[in-house]
Design an enzyme around this catalytic site. Structure first.
Site, PDB file in Angstrom:
ATOM      1  N   LYS A 100       0.817  -1.215   0.000  1.00  0.00           N
ATOM      2  CA  LYS A 100       0.000   0.000   0.000  1.00  0.00           C
ATOM      3  C   LYS A 100       0.854   1.271   0.000  1.00  0.00           C
ATOM      4  O   LYS A 100       0.352   2.371   0.212  1.00  0.00           O
ATOM      5  CB  LYS A 100      -0.961   0.001   1.179  1.00  0.00           C
ATOM      6  CG  LYS A 100      -1.960  -1.148   1.116  1.00  0.00           C
ATOM      7  CD  LYS A 100      -3.013  -1.037   2.174  1.00  0.00           C
ATOM      8  CE  LYS A 100      -3.972  -2.199   2.199  1.00  0.00           C
ATOM      9  NZ  LYS A 100      -4.474  -2.655   0.949  1.00  0.00           N
ATOM     10  N   CYS A 101       2.129   1.133  -0.249  1.00  0.00           N
ATOM     11  CA  CYS A 101       3.062   2.253  -0.262  1.00  0.00           C
ATOM     12  C   CYS A 101       3.009   2.977  -1.606  1.00  0.00           C
ATOM     13  O   CYS A 101       2.748   2.366  -2.642  1.00  0.00           O
ATOM     14  CB  CYS A 101       4.473   1.716  -0.012  1.00  0.00           C
ATOM     15  SG  CYS A 101       5.772   2.967  -0.028  1.00  0.00           S
ATOM     16  N   GLY A 102       3.306   4.255  -1.579  1.00  0.00           N
ATOM     17  CA  GLY A 102       3.395   5.026  -2.814  1.00  0.00           C
ATOM     18  C   GLY A 102       4.503   4.535  -3.741  1.00  0.00           C
ATOM     19  O   GLY A 102       4.480   4.795  -4.943  1.00  0.00           O
TER      20      GLY A 102
END
Length: 158
Positions: free
Chosen positions: A34-36
């Site tokens: 879910k990280c950029g």
């Protein structure tokens, strides 16, 4: 202690050490779905596909230590990585990379290749450690450094 001595658990929970990667160049990455920076999964996969037969191993270690960006369990992480990002390189069980509960492998990596201004702490997801065929930690790459930008460093070790 050698990098090959550390016990790790794969994403399904099977325990082993890193001797299976002896003689290979390793790119060890702490990941979060879910990280950029999650689009880097595709770049890591491309490196794996391009160079696995030449001796590259990409190893993903999920961690939820940064802004709760890896909240799922190992089965969910594996499914997201495979379905959303096309990952086929080895994934390992979710771990901590900083603090008192940090996995010993990451404590070793941080000591062997400190970050900016000698910092030992991992600052964010997708910090990458490049390890040569002899098991020496060659370099640490910051999260913003994309897999494409480290391809030359990998080629030199292959």
């Amino acid at each position: 202690m050698s990098i090959y001595d550390f016990e790790v658990s794969d994403i399904r929970g099977a325990k082993s050490d890193l001797t299976a990667y002896k003689g290979r160049v390793m790119l060890i990455v702490n990941t979060a779905t879910k990280c950029g920076f999650a689009p880097q999964f595709k770049g890591l996969q491309k490196l794996y596909e391009r160079y696995a037969d030449k001796g590259l191993a990409v190893l993903g270690f999920p961690s939820n230590q940064f802004a709760n960006q890896e909240p799922g369990d190992n089965a969910e992480i594996q499914q997201i990585c495979e379905l959303n990002h096309g990952v086929s390189f080895p994934l390992f069980a979710k771990i901590d990379v900083n603090g008192p509960g940090a996995h010993p492998l990451f404590t070793y990596l941080k000591n062997e290749a400190p970050g900016f201004l000698g910092t030992r702490r991992i600052k964010w997801n997708f910090t990458k450690f490049l390890v040569d065929r002899e098991g020496r930690v060659v370099k640490r790459f910051a999260p913003a450094v994309t897999p494409e930008k480290i391809e030359n460093a990998i080629q030199k070790l292959l």
